[in-house]
Design a protein around this motif. Sequence first.
Motif, PDB file in Angstrom:
ATOM      1  N   GLY A  17     -13.339  31.149  28.258  1.00  0.00           N
ATOM      2  CA  GLY A  17     -12.859  29.376  27.667  1.00  0.00           C
ATOM      3  C   GLY A  17     -11.674  29.099  28.626  1.00  0.00           C
ATOM      4  N   ILE A  20     -13.259  27.736  32.196  1.00  0.00           N
ATOM      5  CA  ILE A  20     -13.787  26.526  32.003  1.00  0.00           C
ATOM      6  C   ILE A  20     -13.399  25.186  31.316  1.00  0.00           C
ATOM      7  N   VAL A 103      -9.899  22.635  21.966  1.00  0.00           N
ATOM      8  CA  VAL A 103     -10.628  23.910  21.585  1.00  0.00           C
ATOM      9  C   VAL A 103     -10.942  24.458  20.544  1.00  0.00           C
ATOM     10  N   HIS A 105     -11.389  27.354  18.382  1.00  0.00           N
ATOM     11  CA  HIS A 105     -11.747  28.594  18.787  1.00  0.00           C
ATOM     12  C   HIS A 105     -10.423  29.829  18.384  1.00  0.00           C
ATOM     13  N   SER A 126     -14.181  20.439  21.851  1.00  0.00           N
ATOM     14  CA  SER A 126     -14.815  21.860  22.740  1.00  0.00           C
ATOM     15  C   SER A 126     -14.808  23.262  21.645  1.00  0.00           C
ATOM     16  N   HIS A 128     -17.100  25.666  22.147  1.00  0.00           N
ATOM     17  CA  HIS A 128     -17.355  27.337  22.991  1.00  0.00           C
ATOM     18  C   HIS A 128     -17.925  28.441  23.097  1.00  0.00           C
ATOM     19  N   ASP A 129     -18.262  28.917  21.241  1.00  0.00           N
ATOM     20  CA  ASP A 129     -18.830  30.189  20.757  1.00  0.00           C
ATOM     21  C   ASP A 129     -18.927  29.260  18.900  1.00  0.00           C
ATOM     22  N   ILE A 154     -21.212  23.715  24.238  1.00  0.00           N
ATOM     23  CA  ILE A 154     -20.997  24.770  25.552  1.00  0.00           C
ATOM     24  C   ILE A 154     -23.014  24.966  25.392  1.00  0.00           C
ATOM     25  N   THR A 175     -19.915  22.954  29.561  1.00  0.00           N
ATOM     26  CA  THR A 175     -19.626  24.043  30.174  1.00  0.00           C
ATOM     27  C   THR A 175     -18.669  24.442  31.958  1.00  0.00           C
ATOM     28  N   ASP A 176     -18.738  25.364  32.240  1.00  0.00           N
ATOM     29  CA  ASP A 176     -18.415  25.526  33.329  1.00  0.00           C
ATOM     30  C   ASP A 176     -19.760  25.539  34.694  1.00  0.00           C
ATOM     31  N   SER A 284     -24.215  31.705  22.896  1.00  0.00           N
ATOM     32  CA  SER A 284     -22.494  31.358  23.188  1.00  0.00           C
ATOM     33  C   SER A 284     -23.861  31.330  24.919  1.00  0.00           C
ATOM     34  N   THR A 287     -19.498  32.139  30.750  1.00  0.00           N
ATOM     35  CA  THR A 287     -19.244  31.383  32.108  1.00  0.00           C
ATOM     36  C   THR A 287     -19.906  32.691  32.943  1.00  0.00           C
TER      37      THR A 287
END
Length: 368
Positions: A17, A20, A103, A105, A126, A128-129, A154, A175-176, A284, A287
């Motif tokens: 994270g 990213i 984020v 998270h 965002s 991410h997971d 993501i 994402t990345d 997920s 990255t």
Amino acid sequence: MKLLSYQPFSLYANGGGNRILRRLYQGHEDKVISLVVDQSGAGPGKGKVPETIILATPVIQSWARWHVRTFITWLRFKVFRSATIQKIQAAAQQFDHDVLHVVDHSPFSAALCSSAAACAKPLWVSFHDHFNTTQGSYKNSFTLWTRASRRLVISEELGLEYQRLFGKQSFELITDGVKDQEINLAAPANNDVKLIYFAGLLHIAYMPLFAVLADALDALTANGYKFKLILRGTQNLAFLSARSFEVDYRPTTLDNNQLKTELDASDMLYLPIKFSNPDFYLYSLSTKMVGYLGAPGSILYHGPADSAACNLLSKNQAAVCSTSLDKQKVAEDILHLITNGQVVSANAKKLAAERFDMDRIQKRFWQE
């Protein structure tokens, strides 16, 4: 536009994270203020974006044993939760900003959006997971999903799952990525001693995958193949001692140039995804996987057949996907990768250019 970035980690610490956000903010650091709710007491990292750290109360000291940690965690979320949220809100009020980027998270992810009034400014979130894998909660994620003006996910799998759980709102894939100059069009290294590369700390859930990989490499070595397993930032693993192949441990680094040089020199790029916890692997994208796509070597995916990463890589024939914990099957997949690595690598670079172009991703994020 001034952006207040709120997340549970320093931008300049090691992690997916963190990477990213560093990549999305690169070149725009003067527009970003970072506000971190930290549960570890690690402190701010060093970088171009100024960071304010709010410590979740109470902090878990490094010396604390598991029963002490469990009690402190209970105190943090049951007794002192409101106090931590108030500290976060007070800190955020000090910053003049046009957009809030959160984020999702942590247990405190919705601290700055506890009411509709608190979200008066544009809210970008965002994801991410899946919240079940991040100490998050259904309530926090529902709040952020429904109140956000932009939802940045993501993977498509996570976006669709959150639409099912929280309501049919639009989302964007952010994402990345890989920059043009990071896509190395050279042929795979094809070393006499095959270099297998992995970067990152190893959680206990990944140990069975590495043990099977090691057994497969031992079996192939007995048949005349030569391997060197390079582990960047990974702790020493006792079960890798006295193997028939070399193991090269290298320390953690945030030096992207050094990491890229090592990637480009490797024949195989190992991408393990743990078989446990479907809420993680179904939604997920690593990255690490994105960085691997631009390298001359080829990706050996090792994990569940129905993961988001495996779906993407197999659909684009951008990796050899090994979905077993049987050493013989993994050995066969490694041989297939050695034989077909050039084709697999070419497909990976095509996927990187089409789906993970960093310049395009960054422009979408900043709405340029």
